[in-house]
Design an enzyme around this catalytic site. Structure first.
Site, PDB file in Angstrom:
ATOM      1  N   ILE A  12      21.688  53.890  10.402  1.00 16.15           N
ATOM      2  CA  ILE A  12      22.607  54.654   9.556  1.00 16.15           C
ATOM      3  C   ILE A  12      23.769  53.781   9.081  1.00 16.15           C
ATOM      4  O   ILE A  12      24.134  53.800   7.905  1.00 16.15           O
ATOM      5  CB  ILE A  12      23.148  55.887  10.307  1.00 16.15           C
ATOM      6  CG1 ILE A  12      21.989  56.814  10.708  1.00 16.15           C
ATOM      7  CG2 ILE A  12      24.163  56.642   9.442  1.00 16.15           C
ATOM      8  CD1 ILE A  12      21.181  57.341   9.547  1.00 16.15           C
ATOM      9  N   GLY A 110      23.970  63.122  16.286  1.00 12.83           N
ATOM     10  CA  GLY A 110      23.508  63.039  17.662  1.00 12.83           C
ATOM     11  C   GLY A 110      24.579  63.347  18.680  1.00 12.83           C
ATOM     12  O   GLY A 110      24.273  63.532  19.865  1.00 12.83           O
ATOM     13  N   SER A 139      23.164  66.227  11.699  1.00 15.03           N
ATOM     14  CA  SER A 139      21.951  65.417  11.737  1.00 15.03           C
ATOM     15  C   SER A 139      21.126  65.536  10.461  1.00 15.03           C
ATOM     16  O   SER A 139      21.375  66.399   9.615  1.00 15.03           O
ATOM     17  CB  SER A 139      21.082  65.851  12.923  1.00 15.03           C
ATOM     18  OG  SER A 139      20.504  67.128  12.665  1.00 15.03           O
ATOM     19  N   CYS A 140      20.136  64.687  10.362  1.00 12.36           N
ATOM     20  CA  CYS A 140      19.264  64.674   9.183  1.00 12.36           C
ATOM     21  C   CYS A 140      18.607  66.031   8.952  1.00 12.36           C
ATOM     22  O   CYS A 140      18.579  66.537   7.825  1.00 12.36           O
ATOM     23  CB  CYS A 140      18.202  63.585   9.322  1.00 12.36           C
ATOM     24  SG  CYS A 140      17.289  63.626  10.890  1.00 12.36           S
ATOM     25  N   ASN A 141      18.090  66.648  10.023  1.00 14.44           N
ATOM     26  CA  ASN A 141      17.430  67.943   9.867  1.00 14.44           C
ATOM     27  C   ASN A 141      18.419  69.049   9.524  1.00 14.44           C
ATOM     28  O   ASN A 141      18.145  69.898   8.669  1.00 14.44           O
ATOM     29  CB  ASN A 141      16.672  68.305  11.151  1.00 14.44           C
ATOM     30  CG  ASN A 141      15.361  67.583  11.276  1.00 14.44           C
ATOM     31  OD1 ASN A 141      14.555  67.559  10.346  1.00 14.44           O
ATOM     32  ND2 ASN A 141      15.132  66.945  12.411  1.00 14.44           N
ATOM     33  N   ARG A 168       9.213  63.450  13.142  1.00 14.11           N
ATOM     34  CA  ARG A 168       8.628  62.136  13.400  1.00 14.11           C
ATOM     35  C   ARG A 168       8.969  61.698  14.818  1.00 14.11           C
ATOM     36  O   ARG A 168      10.025  62.024  15.363  1.00 14.11           O
ATOM     37  CB  ARG A 168       9.133  61.124  12.366  1.00 14.11           C
ATOM     38  CG  ARG A 168      10.665  60.952  12.300  1.00 14.11           C
ATOM     39  CD  ARG A 168      11.147  59.912  13.287  1.00 14.11           C
ATOM     40  NE  ARG A 168      12.579  59.704  13.264  1.00 14.11           N
ATOM     41  CZ  ARG A 168      13.397  60.132  14.209  1.00 14.11           C
ATOM     42  NH1 ARG A 168      12.929  60.905  15.176  1.00 14.11           N
ATOM     43  NH2 ARG A 168      14.675  59.813  14.191  1.00 14.11           N
ATOM     44  N   HIS A 220      10.480  63.712   8.446  1.00 19.92           N
ATOM     45  CA  HIS A 220      10.297  65.021   9.067  1.00 19.92           C
ATOM     46  C   HIS A 220       9.695  65.976   8.040  1.00 19.92           C
ATOM     47  O   HIS A 220       9.879  65.803   6.831  1.00 19.92           O
ATOM     48  CB  HIS A 220      11.638  65.617   9.504  1.00 19.92           C
ATOM     49  CG  HIS A 220      12.397  64.801  10.501  1.00 19.92           C
ATOM     50  ND1 HIS A 220      11.909  64.474  11.741  1.00 19.92           N
ATOM     51  CD2 HIS A 220      13.645  64.262  10.446  1.00 19.92           C
ATOM     52  CE1 HIS A 220      12.810  63.777  12.407  1.00 19.92           C
ATOM     53  NE2 HIS A 220      13.878  63.633  11.639  1.00 19.92           N
ATOM     54  N   GLN A 301      14.652  60.925   7.542  1.00 19.65           N
ATOM     55  CA  GLN A 301      15.615  60.909   8.635  1.00 19.65           C
ATOM     56  C   GLN A 301      16.536  59.692   8.610  1.00 19.65           C
ATOM     57  O   GLN A 301      17.637  59.740   9.172  1.00 19.65           O
ATOM     58  CB  GLN A 301      14.874  60.962   9.976  1.00 19.65           C
ATOM     59  CG  GLN A 301      14.130  59.686  10.374  1.00 19.65           C
ATOM     60  CD  GLN A 301      12.799  59.507   9.667  1.00 19.65           C
ATOM     61  OE1 GLN A 301      12.340  60.390   8.956  1.00 19.65           O
ATOM     62  NE2 GLN A 301      12.158  58.364   9.869  1.00 19.65           N
TER      63      GLN A 301
END
Length: 352
Positions: A12, A110, A139-141, A168, A220, A301
């Protein structure tokens, strides 16, 4: 110019550093690494000042022939704001250092929500974090879910969200992650952590999430069901989602049948690192059954939180409003150019 420090130059951090450098109102003060490796060398080659994150490891940089600009504390002191892109849990440990130097910081998804003053998504709650000391870019999701939910709530109202996330196993470079040959409920208990995390953005939202982990590294995949408070046509929902700046509604004619094809498109389109900053929603999957909306979306992600971090910098410092910041970020990164055209060009006629 906003002076931005990047603590952590991995998956990131290196992407955020590049994105910040592209912004017309920001400079990268420098980046911090815990040890010399190819990413540390790449940072120096790109012209970023490199700072040591761990005092006792400083000699290792010299042994590797990598020059340091100083210690991470100096980076924090010289920055207007720090983007902490360290591994999960380390950002929380760094919070005391940021407070000591009175430097606001952005942590990543995270980290635990209880560590920070607020959680952030540019589309959903941009105006809620100004002046906060410690903000978590979700987070990404959660970013992908929030981008999807926000316009649906505004346009139609949302009664309930149900999402199954096929995740993933690890990023491409994470050779130690699994599973190798399995499909794991992750977690087995319900809900997965994603629903409660979305509630840090939409506290009153009814949402249930389930998670699976699979032997893949690309993206994902989300299977989404949203019960709306009205029953629009599927075509209207597609148009709404297509109008959003960070959702890409994939037209059927592109022939993108999965995450691998999307990554190939990003690579062919010249995206840096084949990054996909947008939610990728299959247009033909957008369906309505009464007031129930169904669709599939893919989330990269490694990169979808990058523009969110850039916007969070301006939001925390009060440097721009939501629409101005998103537009500036998108233009500077090239996100507003899109991954691909969403309409088929009209066929030529004899008169053309």
């Amino acid at each position: 110019m906003i002076q931005v420090g990047i603590n952590g130059y991995g998956t990131i951090g290196k992407r955020v550093a590049d994105a910040v450098r592209q912004q017309p109102d920001m400079d990268v003060v420098g980046v911090a690494k815990t040890r010399p490796n190819f990413e540390a060398q790449s940072a120096v080659e790109k012209g970023f000042d490199l700072y040591a994150a761990v005092e006792e490891r400083k000699p290792r940089f010299g042994e590797a022939g990598i020059d340091l600009a100083g210690d991470v504390e100096e980076l924090v002191a010289a920055s207007d704001i720090v983007v902490d892109a360290c591994p999960s849990g380390i950002g929380a440990d760094n919070a005391e250092m940021y407070a000591e130097y009175d430097t606001p910081a952005l942590l990543q998804g995270g980290e635990d929500k209880d560590v920070v003053d607020a959680s952030f998504n540019a589309r959903a709650n941009y105006d809620t974090v100004e002046g906060e000391d410690l903000v978590r870019v979700v987070s990404c999701n959660t970013t992908g879910l929030s981008r999807l939910i926000a316009p649906l709530r505004e346009e139609y109202g949302v009664e309930k969200v149900r999402a199954t996330l096929v995740r993933r196993g690890g990023d491409p470079a994470q050779s130690g992650r699994g599973p190798i040959n399995d499909i794991l409920p992750n977690p087995v208990s319900l809900p997965s952590h994603h629903g409660p995390d979305v509630n840090t953005i939409f506290p009153d939202l009814a949402i249930d999430t389930l998670g699976l982990k699979v032997p893949a590294t690309l993206m994902h995949m989300h299977s989404i069901n949203v019960t709306l408070e009205s029953d629009p046509d599927a075509a209207d929902v597609r148009d709404l989602l297509d109008s959003q700046s960070r959702t890409f509604v994939i037209p059927e004619w592109l022939g993108l049948d999965g995450a691998g094809a999307i990554k190939e498109l990003a690579q062919d389109s010249g995206r840096p690192r084949a990054d996909i900053w947008e939610n990728c929603i299959w247009g033909e999957s957008v369906s309505m059954e009464g007031d129930d909306l169904y669709l599939f979306q893919a989330i990269h992600q490694e990169s979808d939180v990058v523009p969110e971090n850039v916007d969070a910098i301006r939001a925390v410092l009060g440097e721009a409003g939501q629409q101005e910041s998103i537009a500036t970020t998108n233009e500077a990164m090239g996100l507003d150019e899109g991954l691909a055209p969403t309409r088929v060009a009209p066929e030529a006629t004899a008169d053309d």
